[in-house]
Scaffold this motif. Structure first.
Motif, PDB file in Angstrom:
ATOM      1  N   ALA A  67       0.832  -1.207   0.000  1.00  0.00           N
ATOM      2  CA  ALA A  67       0.000   0.000   0.000  1.00  0.00           C
ATOM      3  C   ALA A  67       0.868   1.260   0.000  1.00  0.00           C
ATOM      4  O   ALA A  67       0.622   2.204  -0.756  1.00  0.00           O
ATOM      5  CB  ALA A  67      -0.924  -0.017   1.208  1.00  0.00           C
ATOM      6  N   GLY A  73       2.434   6.178  -4.474  1.00  0.00           N
ATOM      7  CA  GLY A  73       1.127   6.782  -4.249  1.00  0.00           C
ATOM      8  C   GLY A  73       1.116   7.673  -3.018  1.00  0.00           C
ATOM      9  O   GLY A  73       0.525   8.743  -3.018  1.00  0.00           O
ATOM     10  N   TYR A 127       5.293   2.240 -13.435  1.00  0.00           N
ATOM     11  CA  TYR A 127       5.685   2.398 -12.022  1.00  0.00           C
ATOM     12  C   TYR A 127       7.194   2.167 -11.888  1.00  0.00           C
ATOM     13  O   TYR A 127       7.904   2.924 -11.224  1.00  0.00           O
ATOM     14  CB  TYR A 127       4.906   1.378 -11.195  1.00  0.00           C
ATOM     15  CG  TYR A 127       4.770   1.682  -9.720  1.00  0.00           C
ATOM     16  CD1 TYR A 127       3.684   2.394  -9.233  1.00  0.00           C
ATOM     17  CD2 TYR A 127       5.712   1.225  -8.805  1.00  0.00           C
ATOM     18  CE1 TYR A 127       3.538   2.650  -7.877  1.00  0.00           C
ATOM     19  CE2 TYR A 127       5.571   1.478  -7.454  1.00  0.00           C
ATOM     20  CZ  TYR A 127       4.479   2.185  -6.991  1.00  0.00           C
ATOM     21  OH  TYR A 127       4.339   2.441  -5.654  1.00  0.00           O
ATOM     22  N   PHE A 185      -5.749   3.660  -5.451  1.00  0.00           N
ATOM     23  CA  PHE A 185      -4.365   3.367  -5.810  1.00  0.00           C
ATOM     24  C   PHE A 185      -3.517   3.213  -4.559  1.00  0.00           C
ATOM     25  O   PHE A 185      -2.718   2.287  -4.432  1.00  0.00           O
ATOM     26  CB  PHE A 185      -3.813   4.491  -6.682  1.00  0.00           C
ATOM     27  CG  PHE A 185      -2.482   4.169  -7.284  1.00  0.00           C
ATOM     28  CD1 PHE A 185      -2.394   3.291  -8.347  1.00  0.00           C
ATOM     29  CD2 PHE A 185      -1.319   4.728  -6.778  1.00  0.00           C
ATOM     30  CE1 PHE A 185      -1.155   2.985  -8.909  1.00  0.00           C
ATOM     31  CE2 PHE A 185      -0.079   4.426  -7.340  1.00  0.00           C
ATOM     32  CZ  PHE A 185      -0.008   3.557  -8.405  1.00  0.00           C
ATOM     33  N   SER A 201      -3.793   0.011  -2.822  1.00  0.00           N
ATOM     34  CA  SER A 201      -3.513  -1.136  -3.720  1.00  0.00           C
ATOM     35  C   SER A 201      -4.773  -1.945  -4.030  1.00  0.00           C
ATOM     36  O   SER A 201      -4.745  -3.169  -4.050  1.00  0.00           O
ATOM     37  CB  SER A 201      -2.481  -2.086  -3.120  1.00  0.00           C
ATOM     38  OG  SER A 201      -1.278  -1.444  -2.873  1.00  0.00           O
TER      39      SER A 201
END
Ligand code: PHE
Length: 507
Positions: free
Chosen positions: A22, A26, A103, A235, A238
């Motif tokens: 997570a 982001g 990414y 996002f 996750s």
């Protein structure tokens, strides 16, 4: 038949892995730039609503699907809600692969900046092959440095380094993942706390924090703010890409997924909170103006602040290095999970070895990462993204990020809520939950979340109608990209999903 799927050695291992997934780009790069773009305090209310109304319930659902079935995302959906749901599962796996490609490219640039901290990132006299940056700078400029990096082939080398690390960590599945997150996750917390303490103790650092947390009631009426907060939440946690279900499928059946969801979500949002504090304090102390793209805040505004942090060069360099090192390790614990979701799905469905699954994923994704780092200059005046690579990344991100996660979220709620029945999932979750879920959970999954997501998706699509994203800047010779990329993504991802759903499967 039970093939060796692997499992977590301990609950802690799982929590570290899931929170490591997570917490990533982001939380540091995208959160701060979204919060800034949507006006600091105006972002907070939508963000909290998104956490409680969407984020937590969907995480419970995705974790629950994993432990309930012991399978990765597409097959879990198939078992619980039929073949049509499986199709959506594979579509999300395809999107996860697109996202992985860019990414990793961003991580490659972060790696380049990290190395640059001890090179010429904090030195004057740099140029970049774009019209505005033709003359050597008088003082250090992270922006010019960033674009000079983008215009070389070095990032292509760096993405191979990052890919190598990812595959090394993933080679033995949960065993090697767990070993890596035990080191990286605590380390990244430590660095972030160090950064926020430094930021807030600077003269004026507190005002930045206040800007971020002073609610702004006017901004709340803006639909864009809500859209931004919803996609950001998906996002950041996750969700919608098959990751959390894959990770949860390595847990024993009696795991308390209500509790785990609370823990992972709060760890994630807590990290995001202090990352926001750190970044906004630096922003205000040095009165920096983060114009431009999503990346600008972390890649050149913050380094510019770090440059002014101290008059002693080695301290500046060390801080700069640590900031990008933090981004790299936080991103790495996320990128491994982005790859593990597809890997687990392919292993489950095709019954192939981990090595083979990783190869099938890595080869096309690496090509994608290389495309995103191509240093070909398409926009000399730097009116848009400058290089071909960054333009490809930006357009891909626009479509995949804004749509696939939310569409998958919508469909999984409908599939679980209406085909399986939300109550079935709720009762299964409650069986081992210390804090059992009330019937409100069913209402959220069946009505509230689908309505919210459908509204957001449709309003985003409506906004697209005036011009194709990215077509505003003349990219010499490449003006077909804004149309080509979304079409390519749709054709490839839907084709992939169709092919894999069709493949015969016996449990
Ligand atoms: N949550 C990660 C981040 O914040 C990104 C991610 C999304 C990872 C989806 C896995 C799956 O950077």
């Amino acid at each position: 038949m039970s093939t060796k799927r692997g499992n977590w050695n301990s609950k802690l291992g799982f929590i570290l892995a899931a929170s490591g997934s997570a917490i990533g780009l982001g939380n540091i790069v995208f959160f701060s730039s979204n919060a800034y773009q949507y006006g600091g305090g105006a972002f907070y209310l939508p963000y909290f609503v998104a956490l409680f109304v969407l984020g937590l319930p969907i995480m419970m659902m995705e974790f629950g699907m994993g432990t309930l079935t012991g399978k990765s995302f597409p097959l879990a959906l198939r078992q619980l809600a039929g073949k049509r749901a499986e199709f959506v599962g594979w579509w999300s796996i395809a999107s996860a692969m697109f996202i992985t490609a860019y990414y990793v490219a961003i991580l490659g640039w972060a790696f380049g900046m990290m190395v640059g901290a001890f090179g010429s990132l904090f030195e004057p006299g740099i140029t970049a092959p774009f019209a505005p940056f033709a003359n050597p700078t008088e003082s250090a400029s992270a922006m010019v440095y960033f674009f000079s990096l983008l215009a070389t082939w070095w990032p292509v080398v760096f993405i191979f380094v990052i890919w190598g690390l990812n595959l090394l960590i993933l080679r033995n599945g949960t065993a090697t993942i767990e070993r890596a997150v035990r080191i990286f996750v605590p380390l990244m917390w430590l660095f972030m706390i160090g950064l926020v303490v430094r930021g807030l103790t600077l003269d004026g650092g507190f005002d930045g924090a206040m800007y971020l947390f002073t609610p702004d009631l006017e901004g709340i009426a803006d639909a864009n703010v809500w859209r931004g907060a919803f996609s950001q939440m998906f996002f950041s946690l996750s969700l919608g890409l098959g990751t959390m279900t894959a990770y949860a499928s390595y847990l024993p059946k009696d795991a308390d997924q209500v509790n785990n969801s609370l823990l992972v979500s709060f760890l994630n949002c807590g990290f995001e909170f202090i990352a926001g504090l750190a970044i906004f304090s630096l922003l205000f102390v040095y009165a920096l103006n983060p114009a431009g793209s999503t990346l600008s805040l972390s890649f050149f505004v913050i380094p510019q602040g770090i440059n002014e942090l101290s008059t002693i060069p080695w301290i500046t360099r060390l801080f700069g290095f640590l900031f990008f090192f933090l981004i790299v390790i936080a991103g790495l614990t996320s990128s491994i999970s982005l790859i593990e979701g597809p890997a687990a799905a392919l292993i489950d469905k095709l019954k192939i070895s981990r090595r083979k699954a990783l190869t099938i994923i890595a080869v096309p994704c690496m090509i994608g990462s290389v495309l995103c780092t191509l240093p070909i200059i398409v926009d000399q005046g730097l009116n848009g993204n400058g290089t071909l690579g960054l333009s490809i990344l930006d357009i891909t991100d626009h479509w995949v990020f804004s749509y696939s996660l939310l569409i998958v979220g919508l469909v999984e709620c409908l599939a679980i809520g209406w085909i399986l029945g939300a109550d079935k999932l709720r009762l299964a979750l409650n069986q081992y939950a210390r804090y059992p879920l009330g019937r409100w959970f069913n209402v959220l999954i069946k009505y509230v979340i689908p309505t919210l997501l459908a509204t957001v998706i449709l309003s985003s699509l409506w906004e697209e109608r005036s011009a194709l994203y990215g077509s505003g800047v003349d990219m010499v010779g490449f003006n077909w990209l804004p149309l080509f990329i979304p079409v390519f993504w749709l054709v490839v991802s839907l084709g992939f999903a169709y092919y894999l759903t069709k493949k015969p499967y016996e449990a």
